[in-house]
Design a protein around this motif. Structure first.
Motif, PDB file in Angstrom:
ATOM      1  N   ARG A  36      -0.725  11.480   2.956  1.00 21.15           N
ATOM      2  CA  ARG A  36      -2.176  11.247   2.867  1.00 21.15           C
ATOM      3  C   ARG A  36      -2.664  10.590   4.155  1.00 21.15           C
ATOM      4  O   ARG A  36      -1.893   9.927   4.855  1.00 21.15           O
ATOM      5  CB  ARG A  36      -2.478  10.365   1.655  1.00 21.15           C
ATOM      6  CG  ARG A  36      -2.095  11.076   0.370  1.00 21.15           C
ATOM      7  CD  ARG A  36      -2.317  10.249  -0.880  1.00 21.15           C
ATOM      8  NE  ARG A  36      -1.698  10.926  -2.020  1.00 21.15           N
ATOM      9  CZ  ARG A  36      -2.297  11.884  -2.739  1.00 21.15           C
ATOM     10  NH1 ARG A  36      -3.520  12.239  -2.464  1.00 21.15           N
ATOM     11  NH2 ARG A  36      -1.658  12.464  -3.741  1.00 21.15           N
ATOM     12  N   THR A  56       1.143   4.911   9.758  1.00 20.87           N
ATOM     13  CA  THR A  56       2.394   5.154  10.494  1.00 20.87           C
ATOM     14  C   THR A  56       2.125   5.708  11.896  1.00 20.87           C
ATOM     15  O   THR A  56       3.072   6.001  12.623  1.00 20.87           O
ATOM     16  CB  THR A  56       3.284   6.170   9.748  1.00 20.87           C
ATOM     17  OG1 THR A  56       2.530   7.376   9.527  1.00 20.87           O
ATOM     18  CG2 THR A  56       3.759   5.630   8.411  1.00 20.87           C
ATOM     19  N   ASN A 107       2.284  -6.150   2.371  1.00 24.14           N
ATOM     20  CA  ASN A 107       3.520  -5.404   2.625  1.00 24.14           C
ATOM     21  C   ASN A 107       4.613  -6.258   3.287  1.00 24.14           C
ATOM     22  O   ASN A 107       5.120  -5.943   4.380  1.00 24.14           O
ATOM     23  CB  ASN A 107       3.229  -4.153   3.466  1.00 24.14           C
ATOM     24  CG  ASN A 107       4.130  -2.997   3.053  1.00 24.14           C
ATOM     25  OD1 ASN A 107       4.943  -3.122   2.127  1.00 24.14           O
ATOM     26  ND2 ASN A 107       4.004  -1.875   3.730  1.00 24.14           N
ATOM     27  N   ASN A 148      -0.835   8.527   7.143  1.00 23.58           N
ATOM     28  CA  ASN A 148      -0.734   9.058   8.514  1.00 23.58           C
ATOM     29  C   ASN A 148      -1.248   8.033   9.524  1.00 23.58           C
ATOM     30  O   ASN A 148      -0.665   7.850  10.598  1.00 23.58           O
ATOM     31  CB  ASN A 148      -1.539  10.353   8.665  1.00 23.58           C
ATOM     32  CG  ASN A 148      -1.067  11.476   7.769  1.00 23.58           C
ATOM     33  OD1 ASN A 148      -1.854  12.310   7.333  1.00 23.58           O
ATOM     34  ND2 ASN A 148       0.227  11.509   7.459  1.00 23.58           N
ATOM     35  N   GLU A 166       1.503   0.009   9.390  1.00 25.20           N
ATOM     36  CA  GLU A 166       2.336   0.247   8.201  1.00 25.20           C
ATOM     37  C   GLU A 166       1.946  -0.638   7.009  1.00 25.20           C
ATOM     38  O   GLU A 166       2.804  -1.146   6.294  1.00 25.20           O
ATOM     39  CB  GLU A 166       3.813   0.089   8.548  1.00 25.20           C
ATOM     40  CG  GLU A 166       4.270   1.069   9.636  1.00 25.20           C
ATOM     41  CD  GLU A 166       5.757   0.993   9.916  1.00 25.20           C
ATOM     42  OE1 GLU A 166       6.533   1.152   8.979  1.00 25.20           O
ATOM     43  OE2 GLU A 166       6.119   0.756  11.082  1.00 25.20           O
ATOM     44  N   PRO A 206       0.835  -1.204   0.000  1.00 22.55           N
ATOM     45  CA  PRO A 206       0.000   0.000   0.000  1.00 22.55           C
ATOM     46  C   PRO A 206       0.870   1.255   0.000  1.00 22.55           C
ATOM     47  O   PRO A 206       1.964   1.262   0.568  1.00 22.55           O
ATOM     48  CB  PRO A 206      -0.781  -0.089   1.325  1.00 22.55           C
ATOM     49  CG  PRO A 206      -0.500  -1.441   1.890  1.00 22.55           C
ATOM     50  CD  PRO A 206       0.768  -1.928   1.282  1.00 22.55           C
ATOM     51  N   ILE A 265      -6.059   0.613   4.714  1.00 21.44           N
ATOM     52  CA  ILE A 265      -7.030   1.563   5.272  1.00 21.44           C
ATOM     53  C   ILE A 265      -7.623   2.353   4.105  1.00 21.44           C
ATOM     54  O   ILE A 265      -6.874   2.901   3.275  1.00 21.44           O
ATOM     55  CB  ILE A 265      -6.332   2.501   6.282  1.00 21.44           C
ATOM     56  CG1 ILE A 265      -5.807   1.685   7.466  1.00 21.44           C
ATOM     57  CG2 ILE A 265      -7.293   3.602   6.744  1.00 21.44           C
ATOM     58  CD1 ILE A 265      -4.768   2.409   8.308  1.00 21.44           C
ATOM     59  N   SER A 324       5.538  17.490   6.024  1.00 21.88           N
ATOM     60  CA  SER A 324       5.158  16.832   4.763  1.00 21.88           C
ATOM     61  C   SER A 324       3.659  16.931   4.478  1.00 21.88           C
ATOM     62  O   SER A 324       3.149  16.222   3.609  1.00 21.88           O
ATOM     63  CB  SER A 324       5.556  15.353   4.828  1.00 21.88           C
ATOM     64  OG  SER A 324       4.990  14.760   5.990  1.00 21.88           O
ATOM     65  N   GLY A 330       3.009  11.551  14.055  1.00 16.70           N
ATOM     66  CA  GLY A 330       3.085  12.410  15.245  1.00 16.70           C
ATOM     67  C   GLY A 330       3.113  13.882  14.884  1.00 16.70           C
ATOM     68  O   GLY A 330       2.092  14.514  14.709  1.00 16.70           O
ATOM     69  N   GLU A 357       7.981   7.889  15.706  1.00 19.55           N
ATOM     70  CA  GLU A 357       6.867   8.351  14.867  1.00 19.55           C
ATOM     71  C   GLU A 357       7.030   7.998  13.391  1.00 19.55           C
ATOM     72  O   GLU A 357       6.082   8.166  12.637  1.00 19.55           O
ATOM     73  CB  GLU A 357       6.655   9.865  15.026  1.00 19.55           C
ATOM     74  CG  GLU A 357       7.865  10.706  14.653  1.00 19.55           C
ATOM     75  CD  GLU A 357       7.586  12.208  14.645  1.00 19.55           C
ATOM     76  OE1 GLU A 357       6.532  12.642  15.112  1.00 19.55           O
ATOM     77  OE2 GLU A 357       8.462  12.948  14.138  1.00 19.55           O
ATOM     78  N   GLY A 409       0.575   5.732   0.206  1.00 16.49           N
ATOM     79  CA  GLY A 409      -0.209   6.961   0.318  1.00 16.49           C
ATOM     80  C   GLY A 409       0.515   8.066  -0.438  1.00 16.49           C
ATOM     81  O   GLY A 409       0.644   8.040  -1.654  1.00 16.49           O
ATOM     82  N   GLY A 410       1.058   9.039   0.310  1.00 13.94           N
ATOM     83  CA  GLY A 410       1.760  10.159  -0.325  1.00 13.94           C
ATOM     84  C   GLY A 410       3.221   9.875  -0.589  1.00 13.94           C
ATOM     85  O   GLY A 410       3.936  10.720  -1.130  1.00 13.94           O
ATOM     86  N   ASN A 411       3.703   8.705  -0.163  1.00 14.38           N
ATOM     87  CA  ASN A 411       5.097   8.300  -0.377  1.00 14.38           C
ATOM     88  C   ASN A 411       6.079   9.280   0.275  1.00 14.38           C
ATOM     89  O   ASN A 411       7.131   9.559  -0.290  1.00 14.38           O
ATOM     90  CB  ASN A 411       5.383   8.154  -1.880  1.00 14.38           C
ATOM     91  CG  ASN A 411       6.574   7.256  -2.153  1.00 14.38           C
ATOM     92  OD1 ASN A 411       7.085   6.587  -1.241  1.00 14.38           O
ATOM     93  ND2 ASN A 411       7.044   7.248  -3.376  1.00 14.38           N
ATOM     94  N   THR A 412       5.738   9.801   1.442  1.00 19.68           N
ATOM     95  CA  THR A 412       6.670  10.665   2.189  1.00 19.68           C
ATOM     96  C   THR A 412       7.291   9.927   3.374  1.00 19.68           C
ATOM     97  O   THR A 412       8.030  10.531   4.151  1.00 19.68           O
ATOM     98  CB  THR A 412       5.961  11.921   2.735  1.00 19.68           C
ATOM     99  OG1 THR A 412       5.034  11.517   3.763  1.00 19.68           O
ATOM    100  CG2 THR A 412       5.217  12.680   1.659  1.00 19.68           C
ATOM    101  N   GLY A 413       6.971   8.659   3.531  1.00 20.01           N
ATOM    102  CA  GLY A 413       7.484   7.886   4.664  1.00 20.01           C
ATOM    103  C   GLY A 413       9.010   7.845   4.650  1.00 20.01           C
ATOM    104  O   GLY A 413       9.632   7.898   3.580  1.00 20.01           O
TER     105      GLY A 413
END
Ligand SMILES: Cc1cc2nc3c(=O)[nH]c(=O)nc-3n(C[C@H](O)[C@H](O)[C@H](O)COP(=O)(O)OP(=O)(O)OC[C@H]3O[C@@H](n4cnc5c(N)ncnc54)[C@H](O)[C@@H]3O)c2cc1C
Length: 487
Positions: A155, A162, A478, A159, A215, A82, A221, A150, A165, A441, A84-88
């Motif tokens: 997304r 993960t 995952n 959030n 994660e 999965p 989700i 971020s 925080g 976080e 989302g915004g790929n900022t992890g």
């Protein structure tokens, strides 16, 4: 409707090719990326630290499509990642190198499904960005308090996955505390619908918690019911120069006593990280004439109009000066000055790049143990690697530091990479000795799976595996994130 809905998830031996065709049919042309250059932004994580291969990138547009995609992958035993915004920052949204997995990106699920002003809730789909959620709350004169640098890209599904925080946890809690309900697609394609906007619910296990912070390893989700808060009418922001971390923790006690629930952010920066931020980002400057070893960004907010909050903040800083905790302090007199102070905090990632090669840690310890952590980790690192530069910033009010020492300038990238494990061990041993966590976080992703295995007890790992095996017996959701991939 609330509950677990069954879908046709009968076992099948459908060959991979047939399954991929079926997946394309489910999402349609608008929901499929298969050319290498189209898939590239999804295969590479933020900053380029992680990269994987994927058979396809699927972008379903509804929960029903996600459920059909997952059921099809489950039948054909196709691993799913999965995104989302790929900022992890832990490589959680990148597949492995095998090219067998599909990336399931939630970025087309962008609907705000409901706003309930009287219940102070917002129901949104997983692909809505955090900034859009904040704007949707603002449109009904409410606050959604999660705040990350971020936020324009990350997304809400990411959030949640993960348990993000950020800077407002001190007052409002992490994503877990901001969530009342969840809708998720289980690894076999069934939909778990718990989109309840309830503040009290003791009817059995609170199953939504299983998905928050997992994660993407236990399901996807697709939507959530989020808590809204009154929008603060007054915000006061200050920066203080202080001598050491012990002063920060004593000042935190003073701030809590003087500002109570109004205290909303208490962020720490070390001198080098502030200096590098000023050097790295044009337009930023230190608000102080002199240099201090550490800096605190302190913010308080409230509903009552007038200057009561400002007086309380000034009073707290004066008491800090009298007690020798504060060396110098400034209070923002305008929105622009407030933005400039936050600019120094938000530039920390840039500052770090400017400072040189680093080794990142996202640790938490009890707030009271922060000075001890810094003293012990600094000493141990200097002893092992003379010349290593301390670099740290973070949400000290929550006991969370991004403790990211910069390695000596003469180290090549290969040397840094080769020694990263030793540096991690030194820092994380101190964390463990103080009863802390190696991931506060950002999550474990793929980055910290081995470290988590090293520090978690056998009992805790058994519990995690029991949950994973119960929900995802074939290890398709995952794989290799949070827990080691099953052979
Ligand atoms: C500049 C910068 C500052 C940051 N500051 C903070 C900070 O202050 N605090 C903080 O907590 N984080 C911070 N982060 C990290 C990151 O933004 C957060 O982890 C964020 O919550 C990730 O959201 P995302 O949508 O980008 O998720 P992604 O990166 O796409 O995914 C992250 C993980 O969640 C899983 N996932 C994504 N969507 C779903 C879904 N719908 N269902 C199930 N699993 C899913 C992925 O598989 C992956 O394991 C920062 C990152 C950057 C780049």
């Amino acid at each position: 409707m609330t509950g677990v809905r069954a879908t046709a998830a009968a076992a099948s031996t459908a060959p991979m090719e047939g399954a991929l065709s079926r997946l394309k049919e489910i999402v349609g042309p608008a929901g499929i990326l298969e050319e290498p250059e189209e898939m590239e932004p999804f295969r590479v994580g933020f900053g380029g630290a992680f990269r994987g291969e994927a058979a396809l990138v699927l972008r379903p547009a509804s929960t029903a499509q996600v459920a059909q995609v997952v059921a099809t992958c489950a039948q054909a035993r196709i691993p799913m990642v999965p995104q989302g915004g790929n900022t992890g920052l832990a490589g959680g949204a990148q597949p492995d190198d095998s090219g067998r997995a599909v990336i399931i990106a939630l970025d087309r699920m962008r609907r705000v499904r409901a706003v309930d002003g009287a219940n102070d809730t917002l129901t949104v789909e997983a692909g809505v960005t955090l900034a859009e959620v904040q704007q949707a709350a603002q449109a009904v004169d409410r606050l959604f308090p999660l705040s990350l640098a971020s936020e324009g890209s990350c997304r809400i599904g990411g959030n949640l996955a993960t348990n993000a925080g950020g800077t407002q946890v001190l007052r409002y809690g992490t994503m877990r505390a901001l969530t009342l309900g969840i809708e998720a697609v289980l690894p076999d394609g069934r939909v778990f619908d718990a989109l309840r906007g309830l503040r009290k619910d003791t009817a059995g296990y609170d199953m939504k918690q299983v998905f928050i912070g997992s994660e993407g390893t236990l399901g996807i989700i697709t939507a959530a019911v989020l808590r809204l808060f009154p929008r603060p009418r007054v915000v006061e922001t200050a920066m203080a120069g202080i001598a050491d971390a012990a002063a920060a923790i004593r000042l935190l006690g003073l701030a809590r006593a003087r500002l109570g629930e109004g205290l909303s952010a208490f962020e720490l920066m070390r001198a080098p990280s502030l200096d590098f931020a000023v050097a790295a980002v044009p337009g930023l400057s230190s608000p102080f004439a002199g240099r201090h070893a550490w800096y605190l960004l302190i913010e308080a907010s409230g509903q009552a109009e007038g200057d009561g909050l400002r007086q309380a903040l000034d009073g707290m800083l004066e008491a800090g000066l009298e007690e020798g905790l504060v060396e110098d302090a400034v209070v923002a007199a305008s929105g622009e000055q407030r933005r400039r102070l936050w600019g120094l905090r938000e530039a920390q990632a840039e500052a770090q790049k400017h400072a040189g090669r680093g080794v990142k840690h996202d640790i938490s310890v009890p707030v009271s143990a922060i000075p001890d952590f810094i003293a012990r980790a600094d000493t141990a690192l200097q002893r092992a690697f003379p010349g290593i530069l301390p670099f740290a910033f973070g949400h000290v009010g929550d006991g969370n530091l991004h403790y990211n020492p910069i390695v000596p300038r003469d180290w090549s990238e290969a040397t840094r990479a080769a020694r990263q494990g030793e540096i991690n061990r030194i820092v994380h041993d101190v964390v463990a000795a103080l009863g802390g966590s190696i991931s506060a976080e950002h999550g474990l992703g793929q980055l910290r799976v081995a470290e988590a295995e090293h520090y978690k007890s056998a009992v805790e790992l058994d519990l995690m595996w029991a949950l994973k095996s119960a929900l995802d017996p074939h290890g398709l959701m995952n794989p290799g994130k949070v827990l080691r991939a099953q052979p």
